[in-house]
Design a protein around this motif. Sequence first.
Motif, PDB file in Angstrom:
ATOM      1  N   ASP A 146       1.006  -1.405   0.218  1.00 45.56           N
ATOM      2  CA  ASP A 146       0.188   0.314   0.303  1.00 45.56           C
ATOM      3  C   ASP A 146       0.754   1.547  -0.167  1.00 45.56           C
ATOM      4  OD1 ASP A 146       0.965   0.308   2.523  1.00 45.56           O
ATOM      5  OD2 ASP A 146      -0.796  -0.572   3.583  1.00 45.56           O
ATOM      6  N   ASP A 147       0.302   2.080   0.377  1.00 44.14           N
ATOM      7  CA  ASP A 147       0.963   3.581   0.148  1.00 44.14           C
ATOM      8  C   ASP A 147       1.767   3.527   1.230  1.00 44.14           C
ATOM      9  OD1 ASP A 147       0.276   4.253  -2.162  1.00 44.14           O
ATOM     10  OD2 ASP A 147      -2.172   5.454  -1.481  1.00 44.14           O
ATOM     11  N   LYS A 148       1.524   3.307   2.171  1.00 43.60           N
ATOM     12  CA  LYS A 148       2.215   3.379   3.769  1.00 43.60           C
ATOM     13  C   LYS A 148       3.561   2.622   3.054  1.00 43.60           C
ATOM     14  CE  LYS A 148       1.071   3.652   7.374  1.00 43.60           C
ATOM     15  NZ  LYS A 148       0.328   3.149   9.242  1.00 43.60           N
ATOM     16  N   SER A 149       3.088   0.886   2.873  1.00 52.31           N
ATOM     17  CA  SER A 149       4.619  -0.129   2.579  1.00 52.31           C
ATOM     18  C   SER A 149       5.991   1.188   2.022  1.00 52.31           C
ATOM     19  CB  SER A 149       4.173  -0.579   2.678  1.00 52.31           C
ATOM     20  OG  SER A 149       3.052  -0.768   1.462  1.00 52.31           O
ATOM     21  N   ARG A 150       5.037   1.642   0.340  1.00 54.07           N
ATOM     22  CA  ARG A 150       6.092   2.249  -0.395  1.00 54.07           C
ATOM     23  C   ARG A 150       6.364   3.829  -0.293  1.00 54.07           C
ATOM     24  NH1 ARG A 150       1.860   0.071  -3.874  1.00 54.07           N
ATOM     25  NH2 ARG A 150       0.156   2.003  -3.732  1.00 54.07           N
ATOM     26  N   GLU A 151       6.062   4.724   0.481  1.00 55.43           N
ATOM     27  CA  GLU A 151       6.753   5.315   1.111  1.00 55.43           C
ATOM     28  C   GLU A 151       7.623   4.868   2.126  1.00 55.43           C
ATOM     29  OE1 GLU A 151       7.982   8.262   3.571  1.00 55.43           O
ATOM     30  OE2 GLU A 151       6.891   6.673   4.235  1.00 55.43           O
ATOM     31  N   PHE A 152       7.752   3.983   3.248  1.00 59.33           N
ATOM     32  CA  PHE A 152       8.694   3.380   4.058  1.00 59.33           C
ATOM     33  C   PHE A 152       9.309   2.574   3.168  1.00 59.33           C
ATOM     34  CE2 PHE A 152      10.376  -0.450   6.673  1.00 59.33           C
ATOM     35  CZ  PHE A 152      10.661  -0.022   7.264  1.00 59.33           C
ATOM     36  N   ALA A 153       9.410   2.297   2.593  1.00 64.93           N
ATOM     37  CA  ALA A 153      10.557   1.560   1.525  1.00 64.93           C
ATOM     38  C   ALA A 153      10.916   2.038   0.797  1.00 64.93           C
ATOM     39  CB  ALA A 153       9.140  -0.283   0.329  1.00 64.93           C
ATOM     40  N   GLN A 154      10.657   3.028   0.401  1.00 61.26           N
ATOM     41  CA  GLN A 154      11.128   4.310  -0.596  1.00 61.26           C
ATOM     42  C   GLN A 154      12.301   4.821   0.227  1.00 61.26           C
ATOM     43  OE1 GLN A 154      11.346   4.429  -4.161  1.00 61.26           O
ATOM     44  NE2 GLN A 154      13.054   5.519  -3.796  1.00 61.26           N
ATOM     45  N   ARG A 155      12.301   5.042   1.495  1.00 58.14           N
ATOM     46  CA  ARG A 155      13.201   5.971   2.135  1.00 58.14           C
ATOM     47  C   ARG A 155      14.537   4.787   2.525  1.00 58.14           C
ATOM     48  NH1 ARG A 155      11.971   7.447   7.345  1.00 58.14           N
ATOM     49  NH2 ARG A 155       9.195   6.843   7.479  1.00 58.14           N
ATOM     50  N   PHE A 156      13.621   3.468   2.687  1.00 56.33           N
ATOM     51  CA  PHE A 156      14.843   2.036   3.380  1.00 56.33           C
ATOM     52  C   PHE A 156      15.956   1.785   2.143  1.00 56.33           C
ATOM     53  CE2 PHE A 156      15.746  -2.002   3.813  1.00 56.33           C
ATOM     54  CZ  PHE A 156      16.307  -2.239   4.910  1.00 56.33           C
ATOM     55  N   PHE A 157      15.278   1.769   0.923  1.00 58.97           N
ATOM     56  CA  PHE A 157      15.869   1.616  -0.232  1.00 58.97           C
ATOM     57  C   PHE A 157      16.640   3.123  -0.586  1.00 58.97           C
ATOM     58  CE2 PHE A 157      17.216   2.223  -5.030  1.00 58.97           C
ATOM     59  CZ  PHE A 157      17.301   0.846  -5.243  1.00 58.97           C
ATOM     60  N   GLU A 158      16.841   3.815   0.306  1.00 60.82           N
ATOM     61  CA  GLU A 158      17.267   5.095   0.052  1.00 60.82           C
ATOM     62  C   GLU A 158      18.656   5.497   0.656  1.00 60.82           C
ATOM     63  OE1 GLU A 158      15.367   8.656   0.208  1.00 60.82           O
ATOM     64  OE2 GLU A 158      14.705   8.423  -1.561  1.00 60.82           O
ATOM     65  N   ARG A 159      18.515   3.964   2.047  1.00 62.62           N
ATOM     66  CA  ARG A 159      19.445   3.986   2.348  1.00 62.62           C
ATOM     67  C   ARG A 159      20.410   2.828   2.609  1.00 62.62           C
ATOM     68  NH1 ARG A 159      17.966   6.955   8.369  1.00 62.62           N
ATOM     69  NH2 ARG A 159      19.723   5.217   9.354  1.00 62.62           N
ATOM     70  N   THR A 160      19.841   1.268   2.443  1.00 58.33           N
ATOM     71  CA  THR A 160      20.253   0.717   1.654  1.00 58.33           C
ATOM     72  C   THR A 160      20.554  -0.458   0.345  1.00 58.33           C
ATOM     73  OG1 THR A 160      18.031  -0.778   1.960  1.00 58.33           O
ATOM     74  CG2 THR A 160      19.686  -0.135   4.233  1.00 58.33           C
ATOM     75  N   LYS A 161      19.723   0.628  -1.203  1.00 54.20           N
ATOM     76  CA  LYS A 161      20.076   0.428  -2.125  1.00 54.20           C
ATOM     77  C   LYS A 161      19.251  -1.291  -2.351  1.00 54.20           C
ATOM     78  CE  LYS A 161      22.051   4.060  -2.807  1.00 54.20           C
ATOM     79  NZ  LYS A 161      21.357   4.633  -3.152  1.00 54.20           N
ATOM     80  N   ARG A 162      18.145  -1.699  -1.138  1.00 52.15           N
ATOM     81  CA  ARG A 162      17.388  -2.932  -1.321  1.00 52.15           C
ATOM     82  C   ARG A 162      15.737  -2.570  -0.899  1.00 52.15           C
ATOM     83  NH1 ARG A 162      20.413  -6.904   0.078  1.00 52.15           N
ATOM     84  NH2 ARG A 162      18.959  -8.104   0.794  1.00 52.15           N
ATOM     85  N   MET A 163      15.071  -3.396  -1.136  1.00 50.41           N
ATOM     86  CA  MET A 163      13.890  -3.516  -0.389  1.00 50.41           C
ATOM     87  C   MET A 163      13.822  -3.453   0.913  1.00 50.41           C
ATOM     88  SD  MET A 163      12.656  -1.143  -1.482  1.00 50.41           S
ATOM     89  CE  MET A 163      11.293   0.034  -3.119  1.00 50.41           C
ATOM     90  N   PRO A 164      13.181  -3.734   2.197  1.00 49.24           N
ATOM     91  CA  PRO A 164      13.017  -4.237   2.929  1.00 49.24           C
ATOM     92  C   PRO A 164      11.775  -5.284   3.148  1.00 49.24           C
ATOM     93  CG  PRO A 164      11.059  -2.705   3.962  1.00 49.24           C
ATOM     94  CD  PRO A 164      12.134  -2.040   2.065  1.00 49.24           C
ATOM     95  N   ASN A 165      12.098  -6.392   3.669  1.00 46.92           N
ATOM     96  CA  ASN A 165      11.400  -7.820   4.496  1.00 46.92           C
ATOM     97  C   ASN A 165      11.233  -7.528   5.398  1.00 46.92           C
ATOM     98  OD1 ASN A 165      13.164  -8.285   6.311  1.00 46.92           O
ATOM     99  ND2 ASN A 165      13.871 -10.751   4.857  1.00 46.92           N
ATOM    100  N   MET A 166       9.693  -8.577   5.410  1.00 44.00           N
ATOM    101  CA  MET A 166       8.953  -8.670   7.104  1.00 44.00           C
ATOM    102  C   MET A 166      10.000  -8.904   8.164  1.00 44.00           C
ATOM    103  SD  MET A 166       7.756 -12.158   7.622  1.00 44.00           S
ATOM    104  CE  MET A 166       8.607 -13.893   7.316  1.00 44.00           C
ATOM    105  N   ILE A 167      11.040  -9.350   8.197  1.00 45.96           N
ATOM    106  CA  ILE A 167      12.217  -9.190   9.342  1.00 45.96           C
ATOM    107  C   ILE A 167      12.843  -7.362   9.602  1.00 45.96           C
ATOM    108  CG2 ILE A 167      14.690  -9.771  10.171  1.00 45.96           C
ATOM    109  CD1 ILE A 167      12.322 -12.307   9.311  1.00 45.96           C
ATOM    110  N   GLN A 168      13.231  -7.335   8.782  1.00 50.78           N
ATOM    111  CA  GLN A 168      13.723  -5.671   9.138  1.00 50.78           C
ATOM    112  C   GLN A 168      12.215  -4.781   9.248  1.00 50.78           C
ATOM    113  OE1 GLN A 168      15.593  -6.314   4.698  1.00 50.78           O
ATOM    114  NE2 GLN A 168      16.811  -7.652   6.050  1.00 50.78           N
ATOM    115  N   ALA A 169      11.764  -5.068   7.512  1.00 51.14           N
ATOM    116  CA  ALA A 169      10.185  -3.480   8.639  1.00 51.14           C
ATOM    117  C   ALA A 169       9.369  -4.464   9.883  1.00 51.14           C
ATOM    118  CB  ALA A 169       9.145  -3.792   7.571  1.00 51.14           C
ATOM    119  N   GLY A 170       9.618  -5.383   9.958  1.00 47.56           N
ATOM    120  CA  GLY A 170       9.161  -5.577  11.621  1.00 47.56           C
ATOM    121  C   GLY A 170      10.291  -5.463  13.129  1.00 47.56           C
TER     122      GLY A 170
END
Length: 400
Positions: free
Chosen positions: A283-307
């Motif tokens: 959803d929009d919330k997960s995409r916004e979070f993931a984009q910020r995570f990607f900017e730091r790590t160059k990868r999308m988060p899985n459930m462990i990292q988001a958890g």
Amino acid sequence: MRLTTLVSAVLLATTAIPATAADISDGKVKIGILNDQSGVYADFGGKWSVEAAKMAVEDFGGKVQGSPIEIVDADHQNKPDIASNIARQWYDTEQVDAIMELTTSSVALAVQGISKDKKKIDIVTGAATTDLTGKSCSPYGFHWAYDTHSQAVGTGGALVEAGGDSWFFLTVDYAFGYSLEEQTSKFVKEKGGKVLGSVRYPLGTTDYSSFLLQAQSSGAKVIGLANAGLDTSNSIKQAAEFGIVQGGQRLAALLFTLAEVHGLGLQAAQGVVLTEGFYWDRDDKSREFAQRFFERTKRMPNMIQAGTYSAVLQYLKAIDKAGTDETEAVAKELHSMPVNDVFTENGKVQSDGNMVHDMYLYQVKKPEESKKDWDYYTYLATIPGDKAFLPASESGCDLK
């Protein structure tokens, strides 16, 4: 007169100190992220979970009750003795208030036992065994993100319903693997399926040929991979070399996350059915979070990292609400507060410490179905939290 004035000044100075400052031990809140950063689970959680924890601190504002928040981390190398030594040092000499992530069930169980003895909070996002909220539960221990029960209900249940009614398990030889095999076997049998056998192998094995040949010769319709991280990826790769899927058997990756799909590639992973508690494109919330995570790590988060992000954020919210980082008070708030963040909505913590939330069943896309980088999953179904997780009354935990 001078004495009276001096006493009055001291009293005024004392009462001028904010009450909250005195309620934060050592004048700061220190959170330890303890996980595998160099072994088979390095991508599963690893340094990426550390980044997620730092994001949570930044999003919270960097301070709680006026005191700074610090994240420290260490690599436990998937060894309970190393993890236990780090945990004791953190608690005894480095003023760590809580330990989180704790990939590897044997490690998580060991550290949760130490945390219980020392009356410290631990929140597990990386390990899976239901023993954490069962026979080894703690009033200060919490289990976030997923467990073996949620994985068995999701992936195991879906494949039996799709006709995969005979199973053989390839199981990693420690608590996590046993629990995952046991939980999945239960659901297979409840749905009318059969378990034809299993074989166990040491964590970090690189040659799965003999184990896969046993699974292949069993004739089972489904080979259940009761493992995770590089173990799952390597066993899937080698299964392809033996033509197991081409021969008509299906592989059930019982703990397979976005990180492993990315490492394996869609060509090899396509068609795998899996269960996760978070997907970046949900959803929009997960995409916004993931984009910020990607900017730091160059990868999308899985459930462990988001958890891990969710666990750190909720811990800080609990301290803020309690007005102190004292363990009993924080644990009470963690048990009572709903969980509403990018990871989940309306999550709830049971008396056994398990955070109940919806899980999601996905199928890995074929290469031609993926429209962009990290576009890996097709959504199949939502598994409601009360179906995905055991109720506290059935968990085996003796806490009330």
